[in-house]
Design a protein around this motif. Structure first.
Motif, PDB file in Angstrom:
ATOM      1  N   LEU A  25     -59.405  11.235-113.542  1.00 23.93           N
ATOM      2  CA  LEU A  25     -60.362  10.176-113.846  1.00 23.93           C
ATOM      3  C   LEU A  25     -59.803   9.189-114.864  1.00 23.93           C
ATOM      4  O   LEU A  25     -60.061   7.979-114.770  1.00 23.93           O
ATOM      5  CB  LEU A  25     -61.686  10.775-114.317  1.00 23.93           C
ATOM      6  CG  LEU A  25     -62.450  11.582-113.259  1.00 23.93           C
ATOM      7  CD1 LEU A  25     -63.694  12.232-113.865  1.00 23.93           C
ATOM      8  CD2 LEU A  25     -62.796  10.728-112.052  1.00 23.93           C
ATOM      9  N   GLU A  26     -59.021   9.678-115.829  1.00 25.37           N
ATOM     10  CA  GLU A  26     -58.353   8.786-116.776  1.00 25.37           C
ATOM     11  C   GLU A  26     -57.382   7.869-116.045  1.00 25.37           C
ATOM     12  O   GLU A  26     -57.280   6.678-116.351  1.00 25.37           O
ATOM     13  CB  GLU A  26     -57.585   9.593-117.825  1.00 25.37           C
ATOM     14  CG  GLU A  26     -58.436  10.262-118.870  1.00 25.37           C
ATOM     15  CD  GLU A  26     -57.618  11.132-119.815  1.00 25.37           C
ATOM     16  OE1 GLU A  26     -56.383  10.921-119.921  1.00 25.37           O
ATOM     17  OE2 GLU A  26     -58.208  12.020-120.447  1.00 25.37           O
ATOM     18  N   ARG A  27     -56.661   8.431-115.076  1.00 24.92           N
ATOM     19  CA  ARG A  27     -55.649   7.679-114.334  1.00 24.92           C
ATOM     20  C   ARG A  27     -56.266   6.546-113.512  1.00 24.92           C
ATOM     21  O   ARG A  27     -55.669   5.495-113.351  1.00 24.92           O
ATOM     22  CB  ARG A  27     -54.877   8.637-113.424  1.00 24.92           C
ATOM     23  CG  ARG A  27     -53.678   8.032-112.744  1.00 24.92           C
ATOM     24  CD  ARG A  27     -52.925   9.080-111.946  1.00 24.92           C
ATOM     25  NE  ARG A  27     -51.861   9.710-112.674  1.00 24.92           N
ATOM     26  CZ  ARG A  27     -50.651   9.199-112.836  1.00 24.92           C
ATOM     27  NH1 ARG A  27     -50.364   8.018-112.350  1.00 24.92           N
ATOM     28  NH2 ARG A  27     -49.730   9.842-113.493  1.00 24.92           N
ATOM     29  N   ALA A  55     -59.314   5.128-114.169  1.00 25.73           N
ATOM     30  CA  ALA A  55     -60.407   4.523-114.938  1.00 25.73           C
ATOM     31  C   ALA A  55     -60.483   3.007-114.796  1.00 25.73           C
ATOM     32  O   ALA A  55     -61.569   2.448-114.750  1.00 25.73           O
ATOM     33  CB  ALA A  55     -60.291   4.905-116.412  1.00 25.73           C
ATOM     34  N   SER A 110     -60.333  15.584-115.144  1.00 20.40           N
ATOM     35  CA  SER A 110     -60.418  14.687-116.293  1.00 20.40           C
ATOM     36  C   SER A 110     -59.187  13.787-116.361  1.00 20.40           C
ATOM     37  O   SER A 110     -59.297  12.574-116.580  1.00 20.40           O
ATOM     38  CB  SER A 110     -60.560  15.505-117.575  1.00 20.40           C
ATOM     39  OG  SER A 110     -60.487  14.679-118.696  1.00 20.40           O
ATOM     40  N   ARG A 111     -58.015  14.361-116.142  1.00 18.68           N
ATOM     41  CA  ARG A 111     -56.775  13.578-116.154  1.00 18.68           C
ATOM     42  C   ARG A 111     -56.746  12.584-114.990  1.00 18.68           C
ATOM     43  O   ARG A 111     -56.280  11.455-115.148  1.00 18.68           O
ATOM     44  CB  ARG A 111     -55.569  14.505-116.108  1.00 18.68           C
ATOM     45  CG  ARG A 111     -55.409  15.306-117.387  1.00 18.68           C
ATOM     46  CD  ARG A 111     -54.303  16.318-117.303  1.00 18.68           C
ATOM     47  NE  ARG A 111     -54.223  17.065-118.563  1.00 18.68           N
ATOM     48  CZ  ARG A 111     -53.434  18.094-118.762  1.00 18.68           C
ATOM     49  NH1 ARG A 111     -52.620  18.516-117.805  1.00 18.68           N
ATOM     50  NH2 ARG A 111     -53.432  18.712-119.920  1.00 18.68           N
TER      51      ARG A 111
END
Length: 145
Positions: free
Chosen positions: A115-117, A119, A112-113
């Protein structure tokens, strides 16, 4: 090609990788395990089955310290040892179902982290990253015999 400059760039890159890994994995560890134990579980998760000497070498632990940490992880039912069918002198270590569940949960948070990075990146940029990782894996990080 200036190989000395390439080496310095590689050192900077690996330092950045360690910093990003730390940032992405902090707060993922449960209160029940130490950072060293988490690192061991993470190594087992991506490399299993492994031997105690592989854990010792990769995690920069003495054999007695690695053995003690594995024993603690076994006591917490997070990993298990089993004997090699080919060579009864060799013992392998793998995650237990509980350990696998713990690492699956940790990897979900890390993903999740990650994918945020990434995005805001375009498909082209993601393709470049994929190719760069493939090149690094095949030319730098693979074990050449």
């Amino acid at each position: 090609m200036d190989k000395h400059q390439l080496f310095r760039q590689f050192v900077g890159f690996t330092t950045a990788v360690h910093e990003v890994k730390h940032e992405m994995t902090k707060d993922v560890k449960t209160a029940d395990i130490t950072p060293v134990q988490y690192d061991i579980l993470e190594y087992i998760a991506v490399s299993q089955p492994v031997t105690l000497s592989q854990i010792s070498d990769c995690q920069h632990l003495s054999m007695p310290n690695a053995s003690r940490e594995i024993r603690k992880l076994q006591d917490k039912a997070l990993c298990e040892k089993y004997t090699s069918a080919e060579d009864r002198r060799v013992q392998y270590i793998r995650l237990s179902p509980e350990g696998q569940a713990l690492m699956d949960k940790a990897f979900q948070v890390i993903e999740s982290r990650f994918l945020e990075r990434i995005a805001g990146l375009s498909d082209g940029q993601l393709g470049e990253i994929t190719r760069a990782l493939d090149v690094l894996q095949s030319h730098v990080f693979s074990q050449k015999q």
